[in-house]
Design a protein around this motif. Structure first.
Motif, PDB file in Angstrom:
ATOM      1  N   THR A   1       2.541   4.460 -10.331  1.00 57.74           N
ATOM      2  CA  THR A   1       3.930   4.470  -9.848  1.00 57.74           C
ATOM      3  C   THR A   1       4.142   5.591  -8.832  1.00 57.74           C
TER       4      THR A   1
ATOM      5  N   GLY B   1       4.082   3.201  -6.004  1.00 61.15           N
ATOM      6  CA  GLY B   1       5.326   2.497  -6.318  1.00 61.15           C
ATOM      7  C   GLY B   1       6.218   2.220  -5.119  1.00 61.15           C
ATOM      8  N   PRO B   2       6.583   3.231  -4.314  1.00 62.18           N
ATOM      9  CA  PRO B   2       7.471   2.966  -3.184  1.00 62.18           C
ATOM     10  C   PRO B   2       6.892   1.974  -2.166  1.00 62.18           C
TER      11      PRO B   2
ATOM     12  N   ARG C   1       6.973  -1.519  -3.632  1.00 58.62           N
ATOM     13  CA  ARG C   1       8.374  -1.962  -3.631  1.00 58.62           C
ATOM     14  C   ARG C   1       8.815  -2.391  -2.225  1.00 58.62           C
ATOM     15  N   SER C   2       8.256  -1.760  -1.198  1.00 56.50           N
ATOM     16  CA  SER C   2       8.650  -2.097   0.178  1.00 56.50           C
ATOM     17  C   SER C   2       8.219  -3.507   0.580  1.00 56.50           C
TER      18      SER C   2
ATOM     19  N   VAL D   1       8.919  -6.150  -1.145  1.00 57.34           N
ATOM     20  CA  VAL D   1       9.964  -7.084  -1.582  1.00 57.34           C
ATOM     21  C   VAL D   1      10.721  -7.591  -0.354  1.00 57.34           C
TER      22      VAL D   1
ATOM     23  N   ASP E   1      10.057  -9.422  -6.492  1.00 56.30           N
ATOM     24  CA  ASP E   1       9.925  -8.200  -7.276  1.00 56.30           C
ATOM     25  C   ASP E   1       8.445  -7.897  -7.500  1.00 56.30           C
ATOM     26  N   VAL E   2       8.171  -6.623  -7.730  1.00 61.87           N
ATOM     27  CA  VAL E   2       6.832  -6.166  -8.100  1.00 61.87           C
ATOM     28  C   VAL E   2       6.982  -5.391  -9.398  1.00 61.87           C
ATOM     29  N   GLU E   3       6.127  -5.687 -10.350  1.00 62.58           N
ATOM     30  CA  GLU E   3       6.143  -4.985 -11.627  1.00 62.58           C
ATOM     31  C   GLU E   3       4.746  -4.462 -11.939  1.00 62.58           C
TER      32      GLU E   3
ATOM     33  N   PRO F   1       9.338  -2.787 -14.020  1.00 60.72           N
ATOM     34  CA  PRO F   1       9.731  -3.052 -12.640  1.00 60.72           C
ATOM     35  C   PRO F   1       9.710  -1.763 -11.823  1.00 60.72           C
ATOM     36  N   LEU F   2       9.357  -1.882 -10.558  1.00 59.91           N
ATOM     37  CA  LEU F   2       9.373  -0.728  -9.647  1.00 59.91           C
ATOM     38  C   LEU F   2      10.748  -0.677  -9.002  1.00 59.91           C
ATOM     39  N   ARG F   3      11.506   0.331  -9.301  1.00 61.56           N
ATOM     40  CA  ARG F   3      12.879   0.455  -8.786  1.00 61.56           C
ATOM     41  C   ARG F   3      12.969   1.633  -7.855  1.00 61.56           C
TER      42      ARG F   3
END
Length: 175
Positions: free
Chosen positions: A21, A25-26, A29-30, A32, A115-117, A173-175
């Motif tokens: 993460t 993670g970031p 998430r990008s 999405v 989404d990416v988890e 989930p990556l938030r």
């Protein structure tokens, strides 16, 4: 460092969800909102099968994420470092990059990533770590409007699963 026979590839091994993460993670998430343009795998031409020791490449409209599992708990995520038009050099094997044309992968192409988890293996209950060395391994799940794709640790190599994650996973989930 072993480069899996891929010029320019330098895996960056991470262990555990917190490390993945923090490091990736970031950027994961990008992805999405981007469409999946393709899935590429290294193919063993002699045996006519997927050579699952090499990274899995997912192309999201020009942003290529490269996922690779090793041992029971190593996950490498790299970006845009592998040219799938290039050779794969691994002694004793005749290997080439190939688009994964399975119907499940093909059905996801063109869909926007929702989404990416990160998934951690929770095992079947009750379970003790001494009986299940996979507890806590990290896999990556990509969710689309009409399906999903998980790149998973298949005990010292990569695996692919299509559809929603199995109930034996904890979802992060990556938030």
């Amino acid at each position: 460092m072993f480069d899996f026979g891929l010029e320019g590839y330098r895996p960056r091994w991470l262990n555990g969800r917190a490390a993945v993460t923090a490091a990736q993670g970031p950027r994961l998430r990008s992805l999405v909102g981007r469409p999946l343009s393709g899935v590429r795998l290294v193919w063993d031409l002699q045996d006519d099968e997927w050579f699952c020791d090499c990274p899995v490449l997912l192309d999201f409209d020009g942003e290529q994420v490269e996922l690779n599992h090793s041992r029971l708990d190593d996950l490498s995520i790299t970006w845009n470092s592998i040219d799938p038009r290039g050779p794969v050099r691994w002694d004793g094997f005749d290997l080439r990059w190939r688009r994964d044309e399975r119907s499940e992968a093909h059905a996801l192409q063109g869909q926007l990533l929702q989404d990416v988890e990160l998934l951690t293996w929770a095992g079947r209950r009750p379970v003790r770590r001494s009986r299940d060395p996979d507890l806590g391994t990290v896999d990556v799940h990509f969710r689309f409007p009409r399906g999903g794709l998980t790149v998973l640790n298949a005990l010292d190599e990569n695996g692919l699963a299509f559809g929603p994650p199995a109930p034996t996973y904890r979802r992060h989930p990556l938030r």
